[in-house]
Design an enzyme around this catalytic site. Structure first.
Site, PDB file in Angstrom:
ATOM      1  CG  HIS A 102      96.943 100.984 -13.288  1.00 23.95           C
ATOM      2  ND1 HIS A 102      95.550 101.323 -14.000  1.00 23.95           N
ATOM      3  CD2 HIS A 102      97.551 100.293 -13.909  1.00 23.95           C
ATOM      4  CE1 HIS A 102      95.672 100.427 -15.054  1.00 23.95           C
ATOM      5  NE2 HIS A 102      96.838  99.587 -14.996  1.00 23.95           N
ATOM      6  CB  ILE A 157      57.075 103.668   3.544  1.00 27.22           C
ATOM      7  CG1 ILE A 157      56.529 103.895   4.867  1.00 27.22           C
ATOM      8  CG2 ILE A 157      56.336 102.674   2.708  1.00 27.22           C
ATOM      9  CD1 ILE A 157      54.979 104.428   4.889  1.00 27.22           C
ATOM     10  CB  VAL A 213      50.515  99.812  -0.230  1.00 25.45           C
ATOM     11  CG1 VAL A 213      49.934  98.834   0.640  1.00 25.45           C
ATOM     12  CG2 VAL A 213      51.745  99.205  -0.873  1.00 25.45           C
ATOM     13  CB  VAL A 239      68.223 103.311   1.652  1.00 28.60           C
ATOM     14  CG1 VAL A 239      69.490 102.885   1.909  1.00 28.60           C
ATOM     15  CG2 VAL A 239      68.051 104.708   1.366  1.00 28.60           C
ATOM     16  CD  GLU A 255      64.735  99.622  21.710  1.00 26.86           C
ATOM     17  OE1 GLU A 255      64.920 100.658  21.213  1.00 26.86           O
ATOM     18  OE2 GLU A 255      64.604  98.689  21.031  1.00 26.86           O
ATOM     19  CB  ALA A 296      66.709 110.958  29.199  1.00 26.55           C
ATOM     20  CD  GLU A 333      70.015 103.727  23.883  1.00 29.15           C
ATOM     21  OE1 GLU A 333      70.403 104.623  22.970  1.00 29.15           O
ATOM     22  OE2 GLU A 333      68.872 103.163  23.623  1.00 29.15           O
TER      23      GLU A 333
END
Ligand code: NAI
Length: 453
Positions: A439, A265, A237, A183, A33, A111, A31
């Site tokens: 219920h 976007i 835009v 989202v 970050e 990597a 990894e």
């Protein structure tokens, strides 16, 4: 020599590493970050932390609807951010512990895939060559930064933010302009609107929330217009300076003022600079091309998560990772996308799974569409004074199966799992009618919708 090297420790990568290691395989996870990837550090989890604070604040402000009165209610944005940092730290720590306990070797570094020789895949990290039999690429995605004049300068000055920087803003802007009503844009619009910012969303398409069913998307827009969010649809835009966002709508130039701008976007797969060309791994439209086993065109080289494009969601990455792992272990498994639920954690939440009315019609399916207000659920009425939640179900007439469920209203994010199970297992309507729902629960709305056919 490892059995498997995994590049990228986001949901796809860390889950693959844990699962493979649990099978007694020698595994290396690389990894560059942070452990947990975008989901844990600057996506799913931090945003949900912010949105929960906003929801509590909203509830307190409007408590009078439920017979509660309170005075001097305030929200401290900087304290919300501090809590978010604490939650992220806890969960990242949890993933790191889980990797350790499952004996996954982790190297922090960049990597580079080097070559495949005699069945061994070589990957360079921190100047050393590591070798493995199989490789899983799970390098994720990054936010799209378009060549709109002023955006680059805005990103440099801190006027324009992506999902990453906005989550660390210690001071809330008075006026926030969100470019992109998808989202990320909607969840952040929801949070900043709740805490009292003036929020404007500028969206290029004719609707918000991307592929969400049009009924749900329009209902959500109305909810947020009532709360004061301003939407400009079909608006492109064209320029950003240090104070205004310029956009074109119906051939006319408009502008809106902002203290901060959120750029949301879409996202782009991270496929550059990792050495795909050294193995000649095929890509398609900016993403790694894989088959239904998540295998690339190179034997024993797999890819999972956002870097393969398509449905860029953490839970899709989890499943893709499992598919890749199972195939590496020699177990038959294949990825299917027909029942991947999607949720936008606005207030009210929206959630959907399967076909929308539009997509089903585009496929030429003969369908039954039923729509009910959430008021058919007693618990929804008890807990959502004045709420205007809805459920819409899509049934395939030929097979009498449930093929799509779309909801707006709180707990949709949780209820959608039941719907996804029904769609995934091709349950027909008569079988669903036999399912006993607790219920009172908001989930009973599925049962109500089914019985309304
Ligand atoms: P998105 O694809 O959801 O939405 C981007 C929106 O920007 C689209 O509606 C598009 O029409 C619009 N757009 C594109 N160019 C534009 C322009 N020049 N001007 C105005 N509008 C423009 O992308 P978003 O919101 O950045 O999210 C990225 C990813 O993160 C998605 O894949 C999403 O699934 C994932 N995500 C999922 C969450 C969840 O599951 N709750 C939460 C946050 C992100």
């Amino acid at each position: 020599m490892y059995d498997v090297i995994v590049i990228g420790a986001g949901p796809g990568g860390y889950l693959a590493a844990e699962r493979i290691s649990a099978e007694g395989k020698k595994i290396l996870l690389i990894e560059k970050e942070h452990i947990g990837g975008v989901c844990l550090n600057e996506g799913c989890i931090p945003t949900k932390t912010l949105l929960y604070s906003a929801k509590l604040y909203d509830g307190a402000l409007h408590g009078d609807k439920y017979g509660i009165s309170a005075r001097d209610i305030t929200i401290d944005h900087s304290a919300v951010i501090d809590r978010k940092d604490k939650v992220v730290k806890t969960l990242v720590g949890g993933v790191s512990m889980a990797l350790k306990s499952k004996k996954v070797e982790v190297i922090m570094g960049d990597a580079q895939i080097k070559e495949k020789k005699d069945g061994k895949i070589q990957v360079e990290v921190n100047g050393e060559i590591k070798e493995s039999t199989s490789l899983i690429i799970a390098t994720g995605s990054d936010s799209v930064k378009p060549p709109i004049p002023g955006v680059k300068e805005g990103l440099e000055s801190g006027f324009v933010l992506t999902n990453k920087e906005i989550l660390s803003l210690k001071e809330a802007p008075k006026k926030l302009v969100v470019i992109g009503g998808g989202v990320i844009g909607l969840e952040m619009a929801s949070y900043f609107n709740s805490i009292g910012c003036e929020v404007t969303v500028v969206e290029m398409m004719g609707k918000i929330a991307g592929p969400t069913d049009i009924t749900i998307s329009e209902s959500l827009k109305k909810e947020y217009e009532k709360k004061g969010v301003k939407f400009y649809l079909e608006s492109k835009v064209t320029k950003v300076d240090d104070k205004f966002i310029y956009f074109e709508k119906n051939g006319e130039e408009n502008k809106v003022e902002a203290d901060k701008v959120l750029l949301s976007i879409g996202r782009r797969a991270n496929i550059n600079g990792i050495g795909l060309e050294n193995l000649n791994v095929y890509t398609e439209r900016g993403c790694i091309k894989v088959d239904e086993k998540q295998q690339t065109n190179i034997a024993n080289v797999y890819a999972v998560g956002d870097c393969v494009g398509g449905v860029m969601l953490a839970h899709t990455a989890y499943r893709e990772a499992e598919v890749a792992v199972n195939n590496i272990l020699g177990k038959k498994d294949r990825m299917q996308y027909n029942a991947v639920p999607s949720v936008i954690y606005t207030n009210p939440e929206i959630a959907s799974v399967g076909e929308s009315e539009q997509s089903a019609k585009e496929y030429g399916l003969d369908i039954i569409v039923k729509q009910l207000p959430m008021q058919y659920s007693g618990r929804y009425v008890a807990e959502n004074e004045g709420g205007s939640g809805i459920i819409k179900i899509i049934v395939d007439k030929k097979w009498n199966t449930l093929i799509g469920v779309h909801m707006m209203g709180n707990y949709s994010s949780e209820i959608i799992l039941a719907a996804a199970t029904m769609v995934e297992s091709n349950m027909n309507i008569e079988e669903i009618k036999k399912v006993v729902f607790p219920h009172p629960s908001v989930g009973e709305i599925i049962r109500e919708a089914i019985f309304s056919i």
